[in-house]
Design an enzyme around this catalytic site. Structure first.
Site, short mmCIF file in Angstrom:
data_model
loop_
_atom_site.label_atom_id
_atom_site.label_comp_id
_atom_site.label_asym_id
_atom_site.label_seq_id
_atom_site.Cartn_x
_atom_site.Cartn_y
_atom_site.Cartn_z
N GLU A 61 43.00 12.25 25.90
CA GLU A 61 41.66 11.79 25.54
C GLU A 61 41.37 10.38 26.04
OE1 GLU A 61 43.88 13.00 23.39
OE2 GLU A 61 43.07 14.94 22.78
N HIS A 112 34.05 19.39 14.87
CA HIS A 112 35.07 19.48 13.82
C HIS A 112 35.18 18.20 13.01
CE1 HIS A 112 35.84 22.96 16.22
NE2 HIS A 112 36.88 23.35 15.53
N ASP A 120 43.02 23.42 9.03
CA ASP A 120 43.92 22.56 9.82
C ASP A 120 44.37 21.33 9.04
OD1 ASP A 120 44.14 24.15 12.00
OD2 ASP A 120 42.70 23.07 13.24
#
Lengths: 317, 281
Positions: A61, A112, A120
């Protein structure tokens, strides 16, 4: 009271995907970068339509944010896609130096977000991202409430020159804002007029605020509901105008009460019109595994929690 | 054909600019700046194809990104003397309300700067993005980056290095300033870099070694070789063996002058070793 119809539950991330698909067709400068979450971010269609403008960066990222910054040099409008946690906390310094301080036209698109990511668990459920992003000078922060609004926001931010953080989520939620509606960055949407309390909500909590408004009405409390899709720059006028009538506020967000929408509203009230405020938000805690509904219930992020907070704040006037 | 004598004179003046900037505000990074003076001068005066003036997008010209932003004194000197902004502005280095911030930034609109750098390890990623944009725009010019060697300790570099090779970013030339020094000491004592050439090659890059990284002809030869390797499916790395503090004898071969300014006497010594060539600002 106005009536809002849920036209069928949809996930906000799919609204992002649909917006990106449309941008792909209408704006050749739009490029998309993704860190190994193409399906989760609903970027598949853009990728299929424009493989030359889609950049799979892998699980990296930091590099993605730097690349996005670099692609603006050459006139591209990069949209990065990964989970909110990996879009912010993991890459804070890259966004700070290469994007925000450098004034680059990058759209950091984050799915998310919050506890509604669900099973999760806390490693993936960031509740601090609004705070992280709104502290960056020059960063626009948007948190949309449903599919239609997320699609409209995605399209709108391509026409704005500057760094943007666009926050949305995973679960299927009520879709009630107008299809193909206009989205104006920084302009709140007054959903309900009211005289006793102002509910200022963002993201998934907007629909919950509308549900709470109905319950409060049955209890004889008239609640105004404002959809704050843009947390920065915040539409202070819309909030102050309503509070001038109601004299108290409930803020509602799927985020820590530290650093979130609630604190931004508090600042505006403190500077202009001090008024009692209650915070529907997580209370400086991490999330955990569970279904989205279970987590919203446990962490006090639903209509029932908003009703409770509104009743309390009205009593504090 | 490059006029080496002329370029060396340019470098001498840049050395003066570096030590004078840092001395005036008693802060800044002379060591790495001096070590890269020949390289940055060669880049801007010979290697890169540049347009007149400055626009952020940099279409149809080569681009350069300085990843190790702390060597801003050399960057500012070369930019000013290459025409991007008035040389007199070097007087404002690190002063309040200056465009010449401690580390380079776009924030104050200084011509020649396309990204902020200072927090290390971000330049290769940015350059990959710019190189990818050039490919989309069918712009065949090259993108150059300079990184410090200590900077390679930052993990983001290796994300970028993996990406560039895996995605055939072959219009990208990354130079590494191998001076073997960082703030706390030698790179070997702080965190050994190991075999840098082997690492880049293992990631899939073409690597060129310039053993005399403070010799203009060697730099030009190395960069010519690098350019010739572009467009062949691989990113290119140029390993420059440099001496930190080069050109000022008491600053050479040590990390002591990484981020320390000379006092009045030391400035006089440094200037005496580097007589004025293009005219002081």
């Amino acid at each position: 009271m106005k009536t809002y119809i849920d036209t069928g539950k949809k996930d906000t991330r799919s609204g992002f995907g649909a917006g990106l698909t449309q941008l792909g067709k209408t704006n050749e400068n739009v490029v998309a970068l993704c860190a190994d979450l193409t399906g989760s971010l609903k970027m598949d269609e853009f990728k299929a339509n424009h493989p030359e403008r889609f950049y799979q960066v892998g699980i990296a990222e930091a590099n993605m944010m730097g690349m996005a910054a670099g692609m603006t040099i050459g006139g591209k409008i990069p949209f990065t896609g990964t989970f909110a946690n990996f879009s912010t906390g993991r890459v804070y310094d890259q966004i700070r130096q290469s994007i925000a301080y450098s004034g680059k036209n990058v759209k950091v698109c984050a799915s998310h977000a919050g506890v509604t990511l669900g099973e999760d668990g806390a490693t993936h459920q960031i509740l601090e991202d609004i705070g992280l992003m709104k502290m960056l000078p020059g960063m626009t922060v948007i948190n949309t409430c449903d599919y239609n609004q997320t699609k409209a926001a995605t399209i709108a931010i391509a026409n704005y020159d500057g760094p943007v953080y666009l926050r949305f989520g995973r679960p299927k939620v009520a879709n009630f804002t107008p299809e193909n509606g206009t989205f104006t960055i920084g302009q709140a949407v007054n959903l309900q007029e009211g005289t006793d309390v102002t509910i200022v909500a963002t993201g998934h909590l907007v629909w919950e605020a509308l549900e709470a408004c109905k319950t409060l009405n049955e209890q004889g409390i008239s609640a105004a509901v404002i959809n704050i899709h843009t947390i920065k720059p915040l539409d202070a006028n819309a909030i102050l105008k309503s509070v001038a009538t109601t004299g108290c506020v409930v803020t509602a967000e799927e985020h820590n009460y530290l650093g979130g929408l609630g604190e931004s509203v508090s600042r505006i009230l403190a500077e202009n019109h001090p008024a009692p405020q209650e915070f529907v938000a997580t209370q400086d805690t991490f999330g955990e595994s569970g279904t989205p509904d279970q987590l919203m219930e446990k962490y006090g992020l639903n209509a029932a929690a908003i009703v409770k907070a509104a009743t309390k704040v009205v009593g504090r006037k | 054909m490059a006029d080496i004598t002329q370029l060396e004179a340019f470098v001498t003046q840049v050395r003066r600019d570096i030590v004078r900037q840092v001395h005036k505000v008693n802060s800044g990074h002379p060591g790495g700046s001096l070590g890269c003076a020949e390289f940055i001068v060669a880049l801007y005066q010979e290697v890169m194809q540049r347009k007149d003036g400055f626009d952020m997008n940099g279409s149809d010209e080569d681009l350069f990104f300085l990843s190790n932003g702390h060597i801003s004194p050399v960057f500012y000197s070369v930019l000013a003397r290459s025409g991007y902004f008035p040389v007199e502005e070097l007087n404002t280095f690190r002063l309040l309300n200056s465009r010449l911030q401690g580390h380079p930034t776009t924030h104050e609109g200084l011509p020649g700067i396309r990204i902020a750098s200072g927090s290390l390890g971000q330049g290769i990623s940015v350059a990959i993005g710019a190189a990818a944009a050039k490919k989309l725009n069918k712009d065949t010019h090259h993108v150059y980056v300079l990184c410090g060697d200590g900077e390679l300790q930052e993990g983001q570099n290796w994300e970028a290095i993996m990406y560039a090779a895996g995605n055939k970013i072959d219009n990208l030339i990354v130079s590494i300033d191998l001076n073997g020094q960082q703030i706390d000491g030698s790179t070997d004592t702080v965190l050994p870099l190991g075999n840098v050439k082997g690492k880049f090659e293992a990631f899939g890059w073409d690597v060129i070694s310039v053993e005399k990284g403070n010799d203009i002809q060697s730099i030009l030869d190395g960069m010519q070789e690098a350019k010739a390797k572009t467009g062949q499916g691989k990113p290119i790395c140029v390993l420059l063996q440099t001496v930190m503090g080069n050109g000022v004898d008491f600053m050479m071969h040590t990390h002591a002058w990484h981020g320390k300014a000379p006092n009045d006497e030391q400035l006089a010594l440094a200037l005496a070793q580097n007589p004025e060539t293009l005219g002081d600002y």
